[in-house]
Design a protein around this motif. Sequence first.
Motif, PDB file in Angstrom:
ATOM      1  N   GLU A 140       0.827  -1.208   0.000  1.00  0.00           N
ATOM      2  CA  GLU A 140       0.000   0.000   0.000  1.00  0.00           C
ATOM      3  C   GLU A 140       0.863   1.261   0.000  1.00  0.00           C
ATOM      4  N   LEU A 141       1.937   1.213   0.821  1.00  0.00           N
ATOM      5  CA  LEU A 141       2.848   2.365   0.880  1.00  0.00           C
ATOM      6  C   LEU A 141       3.497   2.612  -0.484  1.00  0.00           C
ATOM      7  N   LEU A 142       3.915   1.488  -1.114  1.00  0.00           N
ATOM      8  CA  LEU A 142       4.544   1.613  -2.436  1.00  0.00           C
ATOM      9  C   LEU A 142       3.570   2.208  -3.440  1.00  0.00           C
ATOM     10  N   GLN A 143       2.335   1.712  -3.367  1.00  0.00           N
ATOM     11  CA  GLN A 143       1.315   2.230  -4.283  1.00  0.00           C
ATOM     12  C   GLN A 143       1.095   3.724  -4.060  1.00  0.00           C
ATOM     13  N   GLU A 144       1.050   4.059  -2.754  1.00  0.00           N
ATOM     14  CA  GLU A 144       0.854   5.449  -2.384  1.00  0.00           C
ATOM     15  C   GLU A 144       1.995   6.298  -2.948  1.00  0.00           C
ATOM     16  N   ARG A 145       3.224   5.774  -2.755  1.00  0.00           N
ATOM     17  CA  ARG A 145       4.416   6.475  -3.243  1.00  0.00           C
ATOM     18  C   ARG A 145       4.351   6.650  -4.768  1.00  0.00           C
ATOM     19  N   GLU A 146       3.995   5.540  -5.433  1.00  0.00           N
ATOM     20  CA  GLU A 146       3.896   5.602  -6.894  1.00  0.00           C
ATOM     21  C   GLU A 146       2.885   6.653  -7.332  1.00  0.00           C
ATOM     22  N   GLU A 147       1.762   6.655  -6.612  1.00  0.00           N
ATOM     23  CA  GLU A 147       0.703   7.622  -6.932  1.00  0.00           C
ATOM     24  C   GLU A 147       1.214   9.049  -6.761  1.00  0.00           C
ATOM     25  N   LYS A 148       1.985   9.268  -5.648  1.00  0.00           N
ATOM     26  CA  LYS A 148       2.529  10.598  -5.373  1.00  0.00           C
ATOM     27  C   LYS A 148       3.517  10.997  -6.470  1.00  0.00           C
ATOM     28  N   VAL A 149       4.372  10.030  -6.851  1.00  0.00           N
ATOM     29  CA  VAL A 149       5.362  10.307  -7.902  1.00  0.00           C
ATOM     30  C   VAL A 149       4.642  10.684  -9.192  1.00  0.00           C
ATOM     31  N   ARG A 150       3.561   9.952  -9.464  1.00  0.00           N
ATOM     32  CA  ARG A 150       2.795  10.228 -10.670  1.00  0.00           C
ATOM     33  C   ARG A 150       2.184  11.636 -10.621  1.00  0.00           C
TER      34      ARG A 150
END
Lengths: 121, 363
Positions: free
Chosen positions: B100-110
């Motif tokens: 979930e954290l990784l997904q969150e991070r990816e979303e933020k990067v996006r």
Amino acid sequence: MKVLVIDDDTDARTMVRHLLESEGVETEEAESATLAAPLLKEKTYDVVLLDLQMPGVSWMDAVRTVRSLAPDSAVVVLSAHADWDVFFDAVKEGARDVVMKPFRAAELLRVIRHATETAAG
Amino acid sequence: MSPTHTIVREFLKAVKDPNTYLPWKNLHLIFGFLWGLPIPIFALAIHCAVEKTPPSAATVIRCFQDLPLHYFFLAHPFLFAFLFGAMGTVRHSKDREIRELLQEREEKVRQLAAANQLLREMDGVRNDFLANVSHDLKTPLVSISGYAEMIQTGRLGVITLKQRDASTVILRNVEALLGMINDLLDLARLRCRKVPMKKETFLLESAVEDCRAEFEPRIREKGIAFLSLLPPGLEVRGDRRKIVRIFDNLISNATKFCGEGGMIRITADPPRDGRIRVRVSDNGCGIPEHLRHGLFERFWRGDISGNQREKGTGLGLSIAREIVEMHEGTIEVESRVGEGSDFRFDLPAAEPAAVEQRKGMAV
């Protein structure tokens, strides 16, 4: 001497014509390089005053069009752009000289005279 | 929180998790059961070996009757299943958290990339806008100044003295307006750091001399003493044209502030820590305290000189500050009403090695 003024601003164009006519220079007007094509094909001008619009492909094309249709005319580029790159590029495309707008009458007349002299030389 | 405490907490959390003992969801549980299975088997085998009895159903039943500890051994597979199951659940939930954290991070990067793209586009739009605005503002001036000049010089017919004066006023105001448009454009460009900064080494004196020539007529007209008291051979490193602009703006202001017989002084300290402190001072009217606030802000204009002809765009000091800041310096002012103003700013000094080298070459 015969001069063609190409500028989309009617007032500025007319002003330049009035100025040149007051100096006894025969002057004609055109709104754009494309509209000037028939005139350039038909007649020979000593100097073509070409106003440069926004930087981009269009104005480069304008200089090329005039150069190809009237290879013997001296092209003098006018522009209200503060960016000198535009002028450098215009010279690279074969413009004889450049004048920054707004200009003083004396400056324009000097440039036109210089352009015809170098053309004759 | 101690590691033991954390482990216990996580373990209890996993035990409470209703998913812990769902074998189809948690292979750790089956693994734990299988891992615990050998313990009762070994215990029975050892018992049989010690008692020297052959392994049979009857022996096994007797083992249990003789030694109730075997019940505890028998419970081992379940105990292991429980332990491993809970550990698996901890791991499962941790994995989920990480995912979930990784997904969150990816979303933020996006999101950041999208914002960055938008900013870049906006920068392009702004630059185009600046070019357009300056072009469009100047276009009407072409006809105005052209015709005014033609009237003034009599190209459009004979004019009266009054008409000539009027056209001179028109032309002067066109010049002023043009100056403002150019200042505005310069400031906007400096602000978005669009203009590249050159790094040249040059004599500070030469920059002052460049401006002096421009103001000479005005200075002479007002009888102002212009003292350039820079130490000889003082070299700075920066964008020469822009630094000339700083002097241009400060000297222009000083000329406005000074009355008849005033004085403008330009001094500089020798380089210290690679910086040169420059002062442009005058003994003019000074800047009242309430006007000093926001002096370097854009569009500020305090009507100090009270002279209509000498008003500027109010952008000169903002431009000066932008240029000083481009050179990693600061600019400030000290002023007393009726005594004068003292502008100070600092510029990067030329590297000593370069100065020495040039001196060596000169010798």
